[in-house]
Design a protein around this motif. Structure first.
Motif, mmCIF file in Angstrom:
data_model
loop_
_atom_site.group_PDB
_atom_site.id
_atom_site.type_symbol
_atom_site.label_atom_id
_atom_site.label_comp_id
_atom_site.label_asym_id
_atom_site.label_seq_id
_atom_site.Cartn_x
_atom_site.Cartn_y
_atom_site.Cartn_z
ATOM 1 N N GLU A 115 0.825 -1.210 0.000
ATOM 2 C CA GLU A 115 0.000 0.000 0.000
ATOM 3 C C GLU A 115 0.859 1.259 0.000
ATOM 4 O OE1 GLU A 115 -3.997 -0.794 2.314
ATOM 5 O OE2 GLU A 115 -2.312 -1.593 3.459
ATOM 6 N N VAL A 116 1.930 1.251 0.794
ATOM 7 C CA VAL A 116 2.839 2.389 0.804
ATOM 8 C C VAL A 116 3.503 2.538 -0.561
ATOM 9 C CG1 VAL A 116 4.927 3.350 1.846
ATOM 10 C CG2 VAL A 116 3.235 2.188 3.280
ATOM 11 N N ALA A 117 3.883 1.415 -1.162
ATOM 12 C CA ALA A 117 4.519 1.451 -2.476
ATOM 13 C C ALA A 117 3.590 2.046 -3.517
ATOM 14 C CB ALA A 117 4.945 0.041 -2.885
ATOM 15 N N GLU A 118 2.355 1.600 -3.533
ATOM 16 C CA GLU A 118 1.415 2.077 -4.537
ATOM 17 C C GLU A 118 1.056 3.541 -4.322
ATOM 18 O OE1 GLU A 118 -1.714 -0.729 -4.163
ATOM 19 O OE2 GLU A 118 -0.660 -2.307 -5.283
ATOM 20 N N ALA A 119 0.915 3.957 -3.068
ATOM 21 C CA ALA A 119 0.624 5.362 -2.797
ATOM 22 C C ALA A 119 1.783 6.260 -3.226
ATOM 23 C CB ALA A 119 0.327 5.560 -1.315
ATOM 24 N N THR A 120 3.013 5.822 -2.963
ATOM 25 C CA THR A 120 4.182 6.607 -3.336
ATOM 26 C C THR A 120 4.288 6.763 -4.844
ATOM 27 O OG1 THR A 120 5.373 5.839 -1.373
ATOM 28 C CG2 THR A 120 6.696 6.756 -3.154
ATOM 29 N N VAL A 121 4.152 5.654 -5.575
ATOM 30 C CA VAL A 121 4.266 5.710 -7.030
ATOM 31 C C VAL A 121 3.082 6.462 -7.637
ATOM 32 C CG1 VAL A 121 4.356 4.347 -9.139
ATOM 33 C CG2 VAL A 121 5.663 3.648 -7.143
ATOM 34 N N SER A 122 1.892 6.295 -7.069
ATOM 35 C CA SER A 122 0.735 7.028 -7.567
ATOM 36 C C SER A 122 0.932 8.524 -7.400
ATOM 37 C CB SER A 122 -0.531 6.574 -6.836
ATOM 38 O OG SER A 122 -0.798 5.213 -7.087
ATOM 39 N N ALA A 123 1.523 8.928 -6.285
ATOM 40 C CA ALA A 123 1.801 10.345 -6.071
ATOM 41 C C ALA A 123 2.773 10.871 -7.120
ATOM 42 C CB ALA A 123 2.361 10.567 -4.666
ATOM 43 N N VAL B 297 3.297 8.424 -18.545
ATOM 44 C CA VAL B 297 3.790 7.524 -17.504
ATOM 45 C C VAL B 297 3.427 6.099 -17.881
ATOM 46 C CG1 VAL B 297 3.742 6.919 -15.065
ATOM 47 C CG2 VAL B 297 3.506 9.314 -15.749
ATOM 48 N N GLY B 298 4.444 5.228 -17.977
ATOM 49 C CA GLY B 298 4.225 3.808 -18.214
ATOM 50 C C GLY B 298 4.306 3.041 -16.904
ATOM 51 N N LEU B 299 3.698 1.869 -16.858
ATOM 52 C CA LEU B 299 3.581 1.138 -15.604
ATOM 53 C C LEU B 299 3.933 -0.329 -15.796
ATOM 54 C CD1 LEU B 299 2.580 0.899 -12.635
ATOM 55 C CD2 LEU B 299 0.283 0.537 -13.562
ATOM 56 N N GLY B 300 4.745 -0.853 -14.886
ATOM 57 C CA GLY B 300 5.019 -2.278 -14.825
ATOM 58 C C GLY B 300 4.715 -2.786 -13.428
ATOM 59 N N ILE B 301 3.955 -3.870 -13.327
ATOM 60 C CA ILE B 301 3.577 -4.452 -12.038
ATOM 61 C C ILE B 301 4.187 -5.840 -11.946
ATOM 62 C CG2 ILE B 301 1.693 -5.152 -10.527
ATOM 63 C CD1 ILE B 301 -0.084 -3.114 -11.923
ATOM 64 N N LEU B 302 5.127 -6.009 -11.038
ATOM 65 C CA LEU B 302 5.781 -7.302 -10.825
ATOM 66 C C LEU B 302 5.041 -8.053 -9.726
ATOM 67 C CD1 LEU B 302 8.155 -9.335 -11.092
ATOM 68 C CD2 LEU B 302 9.388 -7.926 -9.411
ATOM 69 N N ASP B 303 4.495 -9.215 -10.063
ATOM 70 C CA ASP B 303 3.824 -10.035 -9.056
ATOM 71 C C ASP B 303 4.216 -11.490 -9.266
ATOM 72 O OD1 ASP B 303 2.270 -10.917 -11.203
ATOM 73 O OD2 ASP B 303 0.607 -9.566 -10.735
ATOM 74 N N THR C 168 -1.453 9.128 -19.192
ATOM 75 C CA THR C 168 -1.346 10.223 -18.240
ATOM 76 C C THR C 168 -1.059 9.686 -16.839
ATOM 77 O OG1 THR C 168 -3.711 10.235 -17.722
ATOM 78 C CG2 THR C 168 -2.974 11.588 -19.577
ATOM 79 N N GLY C 169 -0.351 10.496 -16.044
ATOM 80 C CA GLY C 169 0.015 10.066 -14.703
ATOM 81 C C GLY C 169 -1.177 9.786 -13.823
ATOM 82 N N ARG C 170 -2.260 10.497 -14.009
ATOM 83 C CA ARG C 170 -3.431 10.287 -13.165
ATOM 84 C C ARG C 170 -4.103 8.936 -13.459
ATOM 85 N NH1 ARG C 170 -5.030 14.724 -10.340
ATOM 86 N NH2 ARG C 170 -3.775 16.576 -10.767
ATOM 87 N N ARG C 171 -4.059 8.516 -14.701
ATOM 88 C CA ARG C 171 -4.611 7.200 -15.015
ATOM 89 C C ARG C 171 -3.778 6.096 -14.366
ATOM 90 N NH1 ARG C 171 -6.359 7.299 -21.441
ATOM 91 N NH2 ARG C 171 -8.038 8.839 -21.233
ATOM 92 N N VAL C 172 -2.464 6.282 -14.375
ATOM 93 C CA VAL C 172 -1.592 5.305 -13.726
ATOM 94 C C VAL C 172 -1.879 5.242 -12.232
ATOM 95 C CG1 VAL C 172 0.803 4.832 -13.081
ATOM 96 C CG2 VAL C 172 0.234 5.388 -15.445
#
Length: 317
Positions: A102-110, A122-128, A139-143
Motif C-alpha cells: 500500500e505504501v509502495a502504490e501510494a508513493t508511485v501514484s503520487a 507515464v508507463g507502468l510495470g507491475i511485478l507479481d 497520463t500520470g493520473r490514469r496510472v
C-alpha cells in the motif's frame, strides 16, 4: 489505507488532494533532456561549424578567442516516466500503519500525479507472482488510479508456491521497454528471494544499465517488524516468496541478535548498491509519513539536478 482498499475512488481523491497540496509542481513543466539539442538553456560553448544555429553565436567569446563560437543547448522535451512496482508476496506484509504494498502504490501514484503535465506520459510495470504486467504510457493520473484500484497481492502458501520472476529480470525488461531517456521509478522491498544477503546482487547490473541512460529513483519499502525479531517463543515462519516454513525459537537472544545484524547488513548493502549504480535512493517504512519523505527527495532533486551524461559522448548525437 486498508479502508482505502474498500473505496478506491475515495482513496484516489484523498491522494490527489494530498499531492496537490504538498508536492505539486516539483516534476511538472518541460524537462531537461540527457543530450544536447533544441532547447532554451545554454549548455556548452563550442567552435562554430556548418550546420550550427548562427543565432547561438557568442560574439564576446568569438572576439576573445579569434574564431566563431556558438552555444549548444540542452534538449528540452516532455517527460516520459516509467514506474516498476513490486507486488510480489513479500510486499503483502505490514505491522504498522499500512502494508508495504500500500505504501509502495501510494508513493508511485503520487509521483504519477506530480509528473502529470502537458505531453508527459507515464508507463507502468507491475511485478507479481505471475510475472510482469506492462501498461503502455498514459497520463500520470490514469496510472495512479490503476494502482489504487488494483487488487491487493495475496501471500503465497506452501501449497501454491512456485518459482516466480526475479526482480533482476523485471529490471532487464524495464530497460528493453523504456528506451526514450527519462525518469524511471522502481519501488520494492529489495528482499532477496534467493537468500543472498551480500553484494553483488543480481539486480545491480541491470540497474546500472538503466542509470546509464535514464534518471532513476529506487524506493525501498521496509516494515519495522522485519528489522527485529520479537521474543515470542517458538514460532513457525513462512517465507512468502518460496512458501518454505521455518521453525525458530525467538526467545534465543543469539538468534535475535544474528537476525537484526543480518537485516542491518542487508539494508546497508542495498543502499550501497543503489548508490553505486548512480540512482537516487529513498527508504520508506510502513510507519513513516511517506508524503513528507517524498517531498524531501523531490525538493532536493529540484535544488540539485542530476548532471547530464557525458558531453563528449552526447555532443555528436
Amino acid at each position: 489505507m486498508n479502508a482505502a482498499r474498500r473505496s478506491p475512488d475515495g482513496a484516489f481523491r484523498r491522494l490527489d488532494l494530498t499531492v496537490q497540496r504538498r508536492v505539486s509542481g516539483l516534476l511538472q513543466g518541460e524537462s531537461a533532456g540527457l543530450r544536447l539539442g533544441p532547447g532554451s538553456d545554454a549548455e556548452e560553448l563550442v567552435p562554430y561549424s556548418p550546420g550550427h544555429d548562427v543565432r547561438r553565436i557568442d560574439w564576446n567569446a568569438t572576439a576573445r578567442l579569434g574564431d566563431p563560437h556558438v552555444w549548444l543547448t540542452q534538449a528540452e522535451h516532455e517527460l516520459e516516466t516509467w514506474v516498476l512496482v513490486d507486488r510480489t508476496p513479500s510486499m503483502a506484509f505490514g505491522t504498522a500503519l499500512a502494508e508495504k504494498v500500500e505504501v509502495a502504490e501510494a508513493t508511485v501514484s503520487a509521483i504519477g500525479i506530480v509528473a502529470d503535465g502537458p505531453g508527459n506520459r507515464v508507463g507502468l510495470g507491475i511485478l507479481d507472482a505471475g510475472g510482469v504486467r506492462w501498461r503502455p504510457p498514459t497520463t500520470g493520473r490514469r496510472v495512479a488510479r490503476r494502482l489504487l484500484t488494483a487488487e491487493p497481492p495475496s501471500p503465497r502458501t506452501a501449497e501454491t508456491a512456485t518459482v516466480g520472476p526475479t526482480f533482476a529480470a523485471a529490471l532487464v525488461e524495464l530497460g528493453r521497454r523504456a528506451r526514450i531517456p527519462g525518469l524511471r521509478v522502481i519501488v520494492s522491498d529489495l528482499l532477496p528471494a534467493d537468500g543472498t544477503w551480500e553484494r553483488p546482487f543480481d539486480w545491480e547490473p541491470p540497474l546500472r544499465r538503466l542509470t546509464a541512460r535514464h534518471d532513476v529513483i529506487v524506493v525501498e519499502i521496509v516494515d519495522p517488524r522485519e528489522l527485529d525479531l520479537p521474543a515470542v517463543g517458538h514460532v513457525t515462519i513462512l517465507d512468502p516468496e518460496t512458501g518454505r516454513q521455518h521453525e525458530v525459537d525467538t526467545s534465543d537472544p543469539r538468534l535475535r541478535a544474528a537476525y537484526a545484524e543480518a537485516m542491518r547488513s542487508l539494508r546497508e548493502h542495498n543502499a550501497e548498491a543503489v548508490r553505486a549504480a548512480g540512482a537516487d535512493h529513498l527508504r520508506v517504512s510502513t510507519d513513516d509519513d511517506w508524503a513528507r519523505l517524498l517531498i524531501r527527495l523531490l525538493r532536493r532533486r529540484a535544488r540539485h539536478p542530476r548532471p547530464a551524461r557525458s558531453r563528449a559522448a552526447t555532443a555528436t548525437h
